[in-house]
Design a protein around this motif. Structure first.
Motif, short mmCIF file in Angstrom:
data_model
loop_
_atom_site.label_atom_id
_atom_site.label_comp_id
_atom_site.label_asym_id
_atom_site.label_seq_id
_atom_site.Cartn_x
_atom_site.Cartn_y
_atom_site.Cartn_z
N GLY A 72 0.81 -1.21 0.00
CA GLY A 72 0.00 0.00 0.00
C GLY A 72 0.84 1.26 0.00
N SER B 94 -13.39 0.77 -1.36
CA SER B 94 -14.13 0.72 -0.11
C SER B 94 -14.98 1.98 0.01
CB SER B 94 -13.17 0.61 1.08
OG SER B 94 -13.84 0.89 2.30
N HIS C 250 -12.04 4.83 -0.01
CA HIS C 250 -10.62 4.50 -0.11
C HIS C 250 -10.44 3.45 -1.20
CE1 HIS C 250 -11.24 5.63 4.15
NE2 HIS C 250 -9.96 5.93 4.22
N VAL D 279 -8.35 0.26 -1.70
CA VAL D 279 -7.67 -0.63 -0.75
C VAL D 279 -7.04 -1.81 -1.48
CG1 VAL D 279 -9.22 0.01 1.13
CG2 VAL D 279 -9.76 -1.99 -0.29
N VAL E 40 -6.82 -6.15 4.59
CA VAL E 40 -7.21 -5.01 3.76
C VAL E 40 -6.51 -3.75 4.27
CG1 VAL E 40 -9.16 -3.70 2.82
CG2 VAL E 40 -9.48 -6.10 3.52
N ARG E 41 -5.80 -3.05 3.37
CA ARG E 41 -5.11 -1.82 3.75
C ARG E 41 -5.34 -0.78 2.65
NH1 ARG E 41 -5.27 -4.57 7.52
NH2 ARG E 41 -3.63 -5.10 9.03
N SER E 42 -5.59 0.47 3.04
CA SER E 42 -5.84 1.52 2.06
C SER E 42 -4.55 2.01 1.43
CB SER E 42 -6.57 2.70 2.72
OG SER E 42 -5.78 3.27 3.75
N THR F 138 -7.66 0.26 7.84
CA THR F 138 -7.25 -1.14 7.91
C THR F 138 -8.46 -1.99 8.26
OG1 THR F 138 -6.68 -1.21 10.26
CG2 THR F 138 -4.98 -0.41 8.76
N TRP G 75 -12.48 -3.27 11.76
CA TRP G 75 -11.92 -2.17 10.99
C TRP G 75 -11.37 -1.11 11.92
CZ3 TRP G 75 -13.96 2.60 12.01
CH2 TRP G 75 -15.22 2.63 12.62
N GLU H 191 -9.81 3.07 11.50
CA GLU H 191 -9.47 4.21 10.66
C GLU H 191 -8.84 5.30 11.51
OE1 GLU H 191 -11.32 7.23 7.27
OE2 GLU H 191 -12.56 5.65 8.14
#
Length: 257
Positions: free
Chosen positions: A14, A129, A146, A148, A159-161, A171, A185, A187
């Motif tokens: 990412g 996302s 985002h 991701v 999952v990572r942006s 995340t 999740w 943020e």
């Protein structure tokens, strides 16, 4: 057999860094902090392969500096480093202050650790996302978007942006059970944004559409007034490739469709 650290790999990808780039950034972060380290490509490979499951404190601090994430969000086990934090509230829709405690990333109690993997397709790739939330202080509904990166290992999705897609890194850690995807999740909002660096976190459950190209469901989280908030969340498939060139092409803010 070692379990690959998909969380760390997703974060590195990412950031659009090769393993050499990432090792160099970890060394530079250590030098800036006055705590030099000997990070190299081989060490990054050992972290990502799961051969080394708990980096020493000098590396843990540098990893946090490079990624902007707490060490417990990077897929390592049993890492303890001394830190001083301000007292925050439990995360959710609109916490009154940032929550930087390691417990912010709780694992859903309903997720069995030793459950057998179910047969399913590969969801790795770039996804969009999109979630909605109601802001009581602004009396309006807002949308967070985002691009991701999703990396899959068995029935787990990391999952990572992408950093350029939003000022608030996102995340998500998910577990796939057939067409049901459940997880947590987190943020971290921008320090200079409306929420002044507040850290949100909660749970999410999504249903995978038959095409496998869209997941839709709900998020849930605690608010600053100790109420529970919820709203819609979707993940929409964009590209199966996770090459550096592909990730670079999505390293931008999504446009409303």
């Amino acid at each position: 057999m070692a379990t690959p650290n998909s969380a760390l790999r997703a974060v590195r990808m990412g950031l659009l860094m090769s393993q050499d780039d990432f090792a160099r950034a970890v060394r530079e972060a250590g030098n800036r902090a006055g705590r030099p380290n000997d990070a190299n490509k081989r060490l990054v490979q050992r972290w990502e392969s799961g051969t080394t499951t708990a980096p020493r404190a000098v590396y843990a601090r540098a990893l946090e500096a490079v990624t902007g994430l707490p060490i417990d969000a990077l897929g390592f086990d049993g890492v303890v480093i001394a830190r001083v934090t301000d007292t925050g509230t439990a995360g959710g829709s609109e916490p009154s202050s940032p929550d930087t405690s390691p417990t912010a990333r709780a694992t859903p109690a309903a997720m069995p650790h030793n459950a057998p993997a179910t047969a399913h397709r590969n969801y790795s790739g770039v996804w969009l996302s999109r979630y909605e939330y109601y802001s009581s202080s602004r009396d309006a509904t807002h949308t967070g978007q985002h691009y991701v990166v999703i990396l899959q290992h068995g029935d787990r999705l990391t999952v990572r942006s992408l950093p350029g897609s939003s000022d608030s890194p996102l995340t998500i850690d998910l577990h796939v059970d057939g067409h049901v995807v459940t997880g947590t999740w987190t943020e971290q909002t921008a320090a200079d944004g409306y929420y002044r660096g507040a850290r949100y976190h909660g749970a999410v459950q999504l249903l995978v559409e038959p095409t496998g190209r869209r997941m839709a469901g709900k998020w849930v989280g605690f608010g600053k007034d100790f109420d529970i908030n919820t709203g819609p969340w979707t993940l929409t498939f964009e590209d199966a490739s996770t090459t550096k060139a592909t990730l670079a092409s999505y390293d931008r803010k999504p446009t409303d469709s």
